[in-house]
Design a protein around this motif. Structure first.
Motif, PDB file in Angstrom:
ATOM      1  N   SER A  93       0.820  -1.216   0.000  1.00  0.00           N
ATOM      2  CA  SER A  93       0.000   0.000   0.000  1.00  0.00           C
ATOM      3  C   SER A  93       0.857   1.271   0.000  1.00  0.00           C
ATOM      4  N   SER A  94       2.176   1.134  -0.098  1.00  0.00           N
ATOM      5  CA  SER A  94       3.103   2.279  -0.198  1.00  0.00           C
ATOM      6  C   SER A  94       2.954   3.275   0.951  1.00  0.00           C
ATOM      7  N   ALA A  95       2.535   2.814   2.113  1.00  0.00           N
ATOM      8  CA  ALA A  95       2.269   3.751   3.215  1.00  0.00           C
ATOM      9  C   ALA A  95       3.547   4.477   3.660  1.00  0.00           C
ATOM     10  N   LYS A  96       4.609   3.703   3.941  1.00  0.00           N
ATOM     11  CA  LYS A  96       5.861   4.317   4.418  1.00  0.00           C
ATOM     12  C   LYS A  96       6.532   5.163   3.354  1.00  0.00           C
ATOM     13  N   THR A  97       6.276   4.810   2.097  1.00  0.00           N
ATOM     14  CA  THR A  97       6.941   5.490   0.992  1.00  0.00           C
ATOM     15  C   THR A  97       6.577   6.965   0.929  1.00  0.00           C
ATOM     16  N   ARG A  98       5.402   7.297   1.469  1.00  0.00           N
ATOM     17  CA  ARG A  98       4.964   8.697   1.427  1.00  0.00           C
ATOM     18  C   ARG A  98       5.954   9.625   2.121  1.00  0.00           C
ATOM     19  N   ILE A  99       6.635   9.088   3.124  1.00  0.00           N
ATOM     20  CA  ILE A  99       7.647   9.900   3.817  1.00  0.00           C
ATOM     21  C   ILE A  99       8.729  10.318   2.827  1.00  0.00           C
ATOM     22  N   LEU A 100       9.099   9.413   1.940  1.00  0.00           N
ATOM     23  CA  LEU A 100      10.123   9.711   0.934  1.00  0.00           C
ATOM     24  C   LEU A 100       9.550  10.584  -0.184  1.00  0.00           C
ATOM     25  N   LEU A 101       8.347  10.228  -0.631  1.00  0.00           N
ATOM     26  CA  LEU A 101       7.723  10.980  -1.729  1.00  0.00           C
ATOM     27  C   LEU A 101       7.515  12.439  -1.340  1.00  0.00           C
ATOM     28  N   ASP A 102       7.177  12.673  -0.063  1.00  0.00           N
ATOM     29  CA  ASP A 102       6.959  14.040   0.426  1.00  0.00           C
ATOM     30  C   ASP A 102       8.209  14.906   0.263  1.00  0.00           C
ATOM     31  N   ALA A 103       9.382  14.268   0.307  1.00  0.00           N
ATOM     32  CA  ALA A 103      10.631  15.040   0.259  1.00  0.00           C
ATOM     33  C   ALA A 103      11.251  15.083  -1.136  1.00  0.00           C
ATOM     34  N   MET A 104      10.658  14.377  -2.088  1.00  0.00           N
ATOM     35  CA  MET A 104      11.236  14.348  -3.438  1.00  0.00           C
ATOM     36  C   MET A 104      10.930  15.640  -4.192  1.00  0.00           C
ATOM     37  N   GLN A 105      11.903  16.059  -5.019  1.00  0.00           N
ATOM     38  CA  GLN A 105      11.734  17.293  -5.773  1.00  0.00           C
ATOM     39  C   GLN A 105      11.516  16.987  -7.246  1.00  0.00           C
ATOM     40  N   PRO A 106      10.411  17.509  -7.829  1.00  0.00           N
ATOM     41  CA  PRO A 106      10.123  17.258  -9.243  1.00  0.00           C
ATOM     42  C   PRO A 106      11.222  17.843 -10.137  1.00  0.00           C
ATOM     43  N   PRO A 107      11.471  17.281 -11.305  1.00  0.00           N
ATOM     44  CA  PRO A 107      10.835  16.054 -11.799  1.00  0.00           C
ATOM     45  C   PRO A 107      11.398  14.826 -11.103  1.00  0.00           C
ATOM     46  N   ALA A 108      10.529  13.865 -10.864  1.00  0.00           N
ATOM     47  CA  ALA A 108      10.948  12.650 -10.167  1.00  0.00           C
ATOM     48  C   ALA A 108       9.972  11.540 -10.523  1.00  0.00           C
ATOM     49  N   SER A 109      10.359  10.311 -10.247  1.00  0.00           N
ATOM     50  CA  SER A 109       9.443   9.211 -10.534  1.00  0.00           C
ATOM     51  C   SER A 109       9.499   8.151  -9.447  1.00  0.00           C
ATOM     52  N   TYR A 110       8.410   7.401  -9.364  1.00  0.00           N
ATOM     53  CA  TYR A 110       8.288   6.328  -8.373  1.00  0.00           C
ATOM     54  C   TYR A 110       7.793   5.063  -9.066  1.00  0.00           C
ATOM     55  N   VAL A 111       8.647   4.055  -9.090  1.00  0.00           N
ATOM     56  CA  VAL A 111       8.289   2.764  -9.679  1.00  0.00           C
ATOM     57  C   VAL A 111       7.903   1.833  -8.535  1.00  0.00           C
ATOM     58  N   CYS A 112       6.603   1.531  -8.423  1.00  0.00           N
ATOM     59  CA  CYS A 112       6.143   0.632  -7.357  1.00  0.00           C
ATOM     60  C   CYS A 112       5.858  -0.733  -7.961  1.00  0.00           C
ATOM     61  N   VAL A 113       6.453  -1.757  -7.364  1.00  0.00           N
ATOM     62  CA  VAL A 113       6.366  -3.116  -7.907  1.00  0.00           C
ATOM     63  C   VAL A 113       5.674  -3.999  -6.877  1.00  0.00           C
ATOM     64  N   ASP A 114       4.546  -4.607  -7.245  1.00  0.00           N
ATOM     65  CA  ASP A 114       3.876  -5.490  -6.289  1.00  0.00           C
ATOM     66  C   ASP A 114       3.169  -6.631  -6.989  1.00  0.00           C
ATOM     67  N   ILE A 115       3.049  -7.746  -6.270  1.00  0.00           N
ATOM     68  CA  ILE A 115       2.457  -8.963  -6.816  1.00  0.00           C
ATOM     69  C   ILE A 115       0.933  -8.935  -6.733  1.00  0.00           C
ATOM     70  N   SER A 116       0.390  -8.097  -5.824  1.00  0.00           N
ATOM     71  CA  SER A 116      -1.065  -8.025  -5.653  1.00  0.00           C
ATOM     72  C   SER A 116      -1.617  -6.878  -6.494  1.00  0.00           C
ATOM     73  N   ARG A 117      -2.270  -7.238  -7.615  1.00  0.00           N
ATOM     74  CA  ARG A 117      -2.673  -6.228  -8.583  1.00  0.00           C
ATOM     75  C   ARG A 117      -3.637  -5.205  -7.997  1.00  0.00           C
ATOM     76  N   SER A 118      -4.660  -5.666  -7.283  1.00  0.00           N
ATOM     77  CA  SER A 118      -5.678  -4.734  -6.792  1.00  0.00           C
ATOM     78  C   SER A 118      -5.046  -3.743  -5.812  1.00  0.00           C
ATOM     79  N   HIS A 119      -4.180  -4.263  -4.950  1.00  0.00           N
ATOM     80  CA  HIS A 119      -3.521  -3.417  -3.963  1.00  0.00           C
ATOM     81  C   HIS A 119      -2.629  -2.381  -4.642  1.00  0.00           C
ATOM     82  N   LEU A 120      -1.887  -2.827  -5.628  1.00  0.00           N
ATOM     83  CA  LEU A 120      -0.969  -1.959  -6.385  1.00  0.00           C
ATOM     84  C   LEU A 120      -1.733  -0.831  -7.072  1.00  0.00           C
ATOM     85  N   MET A 121      -2.845  -1.189  -7.722  1.00  0.00           N
ATOM     86  CA  MET A 121      -3.620  -0.204  -8.480  1.00  0.00           C
ATOM     87  C   MET A 121      -4.249   0.831  -7.564  1.00  0.00           C
TER      88      MET A 121
END
Ligand code: AVJ
Length: 324
Positions: A93-121
Motif C-alpha cells: 500500500s506504499s504507506a511508508k513510501t509517502r515519507i520519501l515521496l513528500d521530500a522528493m523534488q520534481p521532476p521525479a518518478s516512483y516505480v512501485c512493484v507489487d504482486i497483488s494487482r488490486s492493492h498496487l492499483m
C-alpha cells in the motif's frame, strides 16, 4: 486535470504475475518438509490482513521503521535533489513510501512493484492524485523474478532502491544476496539501496509479534489455505490447521508454519496430499540480523553500509547501502 494522469498506465501493469502457479504450489506441498512461498500470502484479502498486522500493538516493526524514516529520510532525500527515481520492490500500500515521496523534488518518478494487482492499483491511483509532480509507474510483478522498469518521461539523475519492512528477512542467505545484487544493479554505480532490516532481540518480543493476541497473524497465515481453496478448488479444512510461529535461535529467525491437527488428506489440482498429525507446511521465515551480520550479507552483494539508521532501543534498522 492532473498532468501525470496519462503517465499512470494501468495496462503497463497488466502483465500476469499475481496469479498462483499450480506447479509451484504442488512442488512445495509434495516436498519434505512441505512449504509454500510467502509471496502467496498476498492476494487481496492477504494484503489487507497484512495491513492490519502493521497496526497491531505487538507488531513493532512497521511503527518503529516509520518513525526512523520520518526522522532520517527527508533530509537524505532532499539532498539527492531533483531527477530522483525511487524503485520499491513489494510496495504493497506504499504507506511508508509517502515519507520519501513528500521530500522528493520534481521532476521525479516512483516505480512501485507489487504482486497483488488490486492493492498496487489502489495505491498507484491514490499516489497519482496526491503527488502530481511525481510520475507514478506501477509494475505488477513478482520481484523475485526478472521484471522490467518502465522508462517514464522524467530524466533520471539518480536512483534509490527502497526495500523496507524487513521483507529481506523472508529470504534465505543466497536468495537475500541475489535480491540485494539485483537492487544494486538497478541502482547503478552512483545509486543507493535503502533496506529495512529487523534486528535480533528478545525471543519473547519476537514471538509476540508473530503470535498476536487478536489472532490476525494466524488469520493471515491460514488465508493461504483459503486462497488455495478459492483459486484451485482445493479442499483444505481451515479448522484442521494451526498457526505456529516459533523463534528458531539456530537460524536467527521466526518460522511461520501451518500445523496439521490430525492425519488428513487434502485434494488440490488433481493431487492428493497427505498430512500426518503434527506435520506442517512451512509458510515463511523472518530472519533477524545484528549490524555485523547484515553488513556481511550486504558485502556479499558488493554493497557497503554507508549509514545505519535505528531507533533508541535498536529494535529495527534502515540500512543505507552503496555499491562497492
Ligand atoms: C512482510 C516480511 C515484513 O516478516 O514480519 C508479518 C510478514 N508475517 N507477520 C514479516 C509477516 C507475519 C512480514 N514482512
Amino acid at each position: 486535470m492532473n498532468p501525470n494522469r496519462a503517465a499512470v498506465s494501468f495496462t503497463r501493469a497488466a502483465a500476469p504475475a499475481g496469479d498462483l502457479l499450480l506447479a509451484e504450489i504442488l512442488a512445495g506441498l509434495t516436498s519434505r518438509p512441505k512449504y509454500l512461498y510467502p509471496k502467496f500470502f498476498y492476494d487481496e484479502r492477504g494484503s489487507l490482513l497484512f495491513d492490519r498486522i502493521c497496526e497491531l500493538p505487538e507488531y513493532y516493526l512497521t511503527r518503529t521503521e516509520t518513525a526512523i524514516l520520518a526522522e532520517r529520510a527527508p533530509a537524505f532525500i532532499r539532498a539527492l535533489g531533483p531527477g530522483l527515481r525511487l524503485i520499491e520492490p513489494g510496495s504493497g500500500s506504499s504507506a511508508k513510501t509517502r515519507i520519501l515521496l513528500d521530500a522528493m523534488q520534481p521532476p521525479a518518478s516512483y516505480v512501485c512493484v507489487d504482486i497483488s494487482r488490486s492493492h498496487l492499483m489502489t495505491a498507484a491511483r491514490a499516489l497519482t492524485e496526491r503527488y502530481p509532480g511525481i510520475e507514478i509507474l506501477p509494475v505488477c510483478a513478482d520481484f523475485t523474478q526478472p521484471f522490467e522498469i518502465p522508462a517514464g518521461t522524467a530524466a533520471v539523475q539518480s536512483t534509490l532502491l527502497f526495500f523496507p519492512g524487513s521483507t529481506i528477512g523472508n529470504f534465505d542467505r543466497s536468495e537475500a544476496i541475489a535480491l540485494l545484487a539485483m537492487m544494486r544493479g538497478l541502482a547503478g554505480a552512483e545509486g543507493r539501496v535503502l533496506v529495512g532490516a529487523d534486528l535480533r532481540k528478545s525471543p519473547r518480543i519476537l514471538e509476540a509479534a508473530y503470535n498476536d493476541a487478536a489472532g490476525v497473524t494466524a488469520e493471515f497465515n491460514l488465508n493461504l489455505l483459503a486462497r488455495l481453496n478459492h483459486e484451485f478448488g482445493a479442499d483444505f479444512d481451515l479448522s484442521a490447521f494451526m498457526h505456529r510461529a516459533p523463534w528458531v535461535e539456530e537460524h536467527s529467525r521466526i518460522e511461520m508454519h501451518l500445523v496439521s491437527a490430525c492425519r488428513q488428506t487434502v485434494h488440490i489440482g488433481g493431487a492428493e496430499i497427505t498430512f500426518e498429525s503434527g506435520e506442517s507446511i512451512w509458510t515463511e521465515s523472518c530472519h533477524k540480523y545484528d549490524r555485523a551480520q547484515f553488513a556481511a550479507l550486504a558485502r556479499e552483494a558488493e554493497l557497503g553500509v554507508e549509514e545505519v539508521w535505528t531507533d533508541k532501543e535498536e529494535c529495527f534498522s534502515a540500512q543505507l547501502l552503496q555499491p562497492i
